[in-house]
Design an enzyme around this catalytic site. Structure first.
Site, PDB file in Angstrom:
ATOM      1  N   GLY A  10      -5.932  -0.009   4.748  1.00  0.00           N
ATOM      2  CA  GLY A  10      -5.062  -1.099   4.320  1.00  0.00           C
ATOM      3  C   GLY A  10      -5.665  -2.465   4.600  1.00  0.00           C
ATOM      4  N   ASP A  11      -6.410  -2.562   5.699  1.00  0.00           N
ATOM      5  CA  ASP A  11      -7.074  -3.824   6.035  1.00  0.00           C
ATOM      6  C   ASP A  11      -8.188  -4.118   5.038  1.00  0.00           C
ATOM      7  OD1 ASP A  11      -5.425  -3.682   8.307  1.00  0.00           O
ATOM      8  OD2 ASP A  11      -6.955  -2.544   9.382  1.00  0.00           O
ATOM      9  N   SER A  48       0.857  -1.189   0.000  1.00  0.00           N
ATOM     10  CA  SER A  48       0.000   0.000   0.000  1.00  0.00           C
ATOM     11  C   SER A  48       0.888   1.231   0.000  1.00  0.00           C
ATOM     12  CB  SER A  48      -0.899   0.007   1.241  1.00  0.00           C
ATOM     13  OG  SER A  48      -1.774  -1.102   1.243  1.00  0.00           O
ATOM     14  N   GLY A  77      -0.317   4.465  -0.041  1.00  0.00           N
ATOM     15  CA  GLY A  77      -1.113   5.634   0.324  1.00  0.00           C
ATOM     16  C   GLY A  77      -1.772   6.274  -0.878  1.00  0.00           C
TER      17      GLY A  77
END
Length: 315
Positions: A251-252, A220, A222
């Site tokens: 992110g999860d 990830s 951002g």
């Protein structure tokens, strides 16, 4: 079916504030209370997509009981591991401009019997699972090698492992060959011991993690999208975001989207990007439902923009 393992879950309180002025009284304009922890959020996103998930997590005290209650209300099967300590409570302050300030408590210390019961519970729930997602920091009482042991045991049972952790726990687990690891840019930089300034830097770092044992790396980045690096190639994906409301659990949500879509290839990356982009536009740690997704807005390409600077370079 996706089993999630959250060794250090939490009860998360998120307050939306106009701005955060240190030393002043800050009046919240909104608040939420959610079950927290990376694996918990993955289960919440999987359940929001209408898929079956089981959340394995140590729980203790009144906050732990409330976490179980909130998860059950969202249709998530909970496999609790009773512990003597009290489940931690975390606080997040989300400012109107998208800046997030988090205060995370340390959580309880797990004793020898609790550590063994946690492993036994994971082993029992692994039967029939497509994936086990091991996520988050390790609580006091669990050695950095704990995730490595879990990965090894899962592979013996024929179950694929997705790992989202950092630091010594990530490095120790790589030697057991987790099927996919999901670092963010900062965690990726920490793992390889050098700064990341461009997408190309992130790609090289992901290749390094694969050389250490990771089957695939879902990174990830951002605001700069996401990167998937596997033995079959590398892909870069992104999606426009109108406004960031909260990046808690984004992110999860991405990892959940990746696993829901099979956990391999550009189609899974596209699902990860769609889920992550939807999550940051929701309050607190709310997980996106299919109605929140905009898959048509997602772009995925094998032409990775190596020279693209990262908006937030990882030191």
């Amino acid at each position: 079916m996706i089993v999630t393992v959250t060794p250090n879950p939490s009860l998360d309180r998120t307050y939306e504030v106009p701005s955060l002025d240190r030393g002043e009284v800050v009046r919240a304009t909104g608040e939420r209370m959610d079950p927290g922890g990376k694996g918990v959020n993955v289960s919440r996103a999987v359940a929001a997509a209408g898929r079956r998930t089981v959340a394995v997590l140590p729980l203790g005290g009144a906050p732990g009981a409330l976490v179980a209650e909130l998860l059950a209300a969202q249709g998530i099967e909970v496999a609790p591991v009773p512990v003597a300590g009290t489940t931690r409570s975390n606080i997040a302050l989300a400012e109107a401009d998208g800046v997030l300030t988090k205060v995370n408590a340390p959580g309880p210390e797990l004793g020898p019997e609790e550590r063994e019961l946690l492993l036994q519970t994971v082993r029992r729930q692994a039967h029939g699972a497509d994936w086990i997602a091991c996520c988050g920091s390790l609580p006091r009482g669990l050695a950095p090698s704990w995730y490595a042991d879990l990965v090894a045991r899962a592979h013996v049972a024929g179950v694929r492992i997705a790992l989202d952790t950092s630091g010594p726990a990530l490095l120790a687990a790589l030697r057991e060959g987790p099927d996919v690891v999901k670092p963010n840019a900062e965690e990726l930089a920490e793992a390889v011991g050098r700064p990341l300034a461009t997408v190309g830097d992130a790609l090289k770092a992901a290749d390094d993690l694969r050389s250490l044992g990771a089957g695939a790396v879902l990174a990830s980045l951002g605001a700069d999208g996401q990167l998937l690096v596997t033995g079959a190639g590398a892909w870069y994906g992104g999606a426009p975001v109108a406004a960031v409301r909260s990046n808690v659990g984004a992110g999860d949500a991405s990892l959940a989207g990746f696993l829901i879509a099979g956990g391999a290839g550009p189609e899974a990356l596209a699902s990860a990007v769609a889920h992550g982009a939807a999550a940051v536009q929701l309050p607190g740690s709310v997980m996106p439902t299919p109605a929140d997704l905009s898959p048509a807005a997602v772009t995925v390409t094998a032409d990775v923009p190596l020279d693209r600077p990262l908006t937030d370079p990882a030191p």
